[in-house]
Design an enzyme around this catalytic site. Structure first.
Site, PDB file in Angstrom:
ATOM      1  CG  HIS A 250      55.505  30.461  93.459  1.00 31.24           C
ATOM      2  ND1 HIS A 250      55.080  31.542  92.745  1.00 31.24           N
ATOM      3  CD2 HIS A 250      55.551  29.428  92.561  1.00 31.24           C
ATOM      4  CE1 HIS A 250      54.858  31.202  91.492  1.00 31.24           C
ATOM      5  NE2 HIS A 250      55.154  29.924  91.344  1.00 31.24           N
TER       6      HIS A 250
ATOM      7  CG  HIS B  94      57.284  27.085  90.832  1.00 30.98           C
ATOM      8  ND1 HIS B  94      55.936  27.008  90.571  1.00 30.98           N
ATOM      9  CD2 HIS B  94      57.592  25.988  91.581  1.00 30.98           C
ATOM     10  CE1 HIS B  94      55.443  25.898  91.132  1.00 30.98           C
ATOM     11  NE2 HIS B  94      56.423  25.272  91.743  1.00 30.98           N
TER      12      HIS B  94
ATOM     13  CG  ASP C 133      58.351  30.796  86.266  1.00 23.34           C
ATOM     14  OD1 ASP C 133      58.472  30.009  87.227  1.00 23.34           O
ATOM     15  OD2 ASP C 133      57.251  31.081  85.769  1.00 23.34           O
ATOM     16  CG  HIS C 134      57.453  33.053  89.931  1.00 21.41           C
ATOM     17  ND1 HIS C 134      56.406  33.912  89.754  1.00 21.41           N
ATOM     18  CD2 HIS C 134      57.146  31.928  89.217  1.00 21.41           C
ATOM     19  CE1 HIS C 134      55.493  33.341  88.988  1.00 21.41           C
ATOM     20  NE2 HIS C 134      55.919  32.138  88.653  1.00 21.41           N
TER      21      HIS C 134
END
Ligand code: ZN
Length: 265
Positions: free
Chosen positions: A63, A65, A67-68
């Site tokens: 996804h 966000h 941090d990804h």
């Protein structure tokens, strides 16, 4: 399939010990999530691939966000031939200067001589996917589940509790043997955790209804009744979780809102 956890080296209040990205070595090699572009993470990825891990063909983003996804440009720079794939979330995806190929529910991704099936699991975010390896009954869980806890539904930023509960039911029906999440430890008894999470959300909903039974409230006032005061940014997350419940109750016609204030109907 022998997935290798590669820590993204981004510990913090929002990420715990930091994200784990997952390398599925073999022909072809696949990386699940990009981390944030920390040089140590990229060096570990390079070593794992050089050390018999194969050629990186696909980067799957669970996804959008940060941090990804934030490390996607760094992975793209290091492995320009790897395709980057994710379920679309147009307004968030547009923030990243990398070519993103769209995924759909049920798509198959070649990985380590086998394949992963894309399972669209919205709720934590609208674009969230898990990846299912049927032969080993392994689910790469992204932010759907976290060992020993519950994940945040950021209701003011694309999170939707009703979708999240449906996604949990969908994964429960797959009956995974293990879930490999993006944060925290491997989940060895996923069904137990999922049932616990579903029960927790039901208890939380009852608490929100109880809080509103004495009069209208905002996410902040309801959170103050339910939670101990938490240090920021955790307090903000508690309010987001309450908002997620309020939005769900409103969608079901059980509450009504006037701007930020909610009352029972
Ligand atoms: Zn997330």
């Amino acid at each position: 399939m022998k997935p290798i956890a590669l820590p993204a080296m981004n510990p913090g209040p929002m990420t715990g010990e930091g994200n784990r990205t997952w390398l599925i070595p073999g022909a072809p090699a696949v990386l699940v999530d990009a981390g944030v572009g920390e040089p140590q993470h990229l060096a570990a990825l390079r070593r794992a691939l050089d050390d018999g891990g194969g050629t990186l063909e696909t980067l799957v983003l669970t996804h959008a966000h940060p941090d990804h996804i934030a490390g996607a440009p760094a992975v793209h720079a290091g492995w320009p031939r790897a395709r980057i794939v994710k379920y679309p979330w147009p307004e968030m995806d547009a923030r990243h200067a990398v070519p993103l190929h769209p995924l759909a529910d049920g798509d198959r991704i070649a990985a380590g001589g086998d394949e992963l099936v894309v399972v669209h699991t919205p709720g934590h975010s609208p674009d969230h996917v898990c990846l299912w390896h049927a032969a080993s009954r392994t689910l790469f869980g992204g932010d759907l589940l976290i060992a020993g806890g519950t994940v945040v539904i950021p209701a003011s930023r694309g999170g939707r509790l009703a979708d999240y509960l449906r996604s949990l039911e969908c994964v429960l029906a797959l009956d995974p043997a293990v879930v490999l999440p993006a944060h925290g430890a491997d989940i060895e008894r996923p069904a137990e955790l999922i049932r616990g999470n579903l029960a927790h959300r039901q208890r939380r909903e009852a608490q929100v209804i109880e809080a509103l039974s004495s009069g209208p409230g905002t996410p902040a006032t309801v959170a103050a009744l339910i939670y101990e005061r938490l240090p920021d940014p955790l307090q903000r997350l508690a309010e987001e979780s309450v908002l997620a419940h309020l939005v769900k109750l409103e969608e079901e016609g059980r509450a009504a809102s006037d701007g930020n204030r909610y009352r029972l109907t």
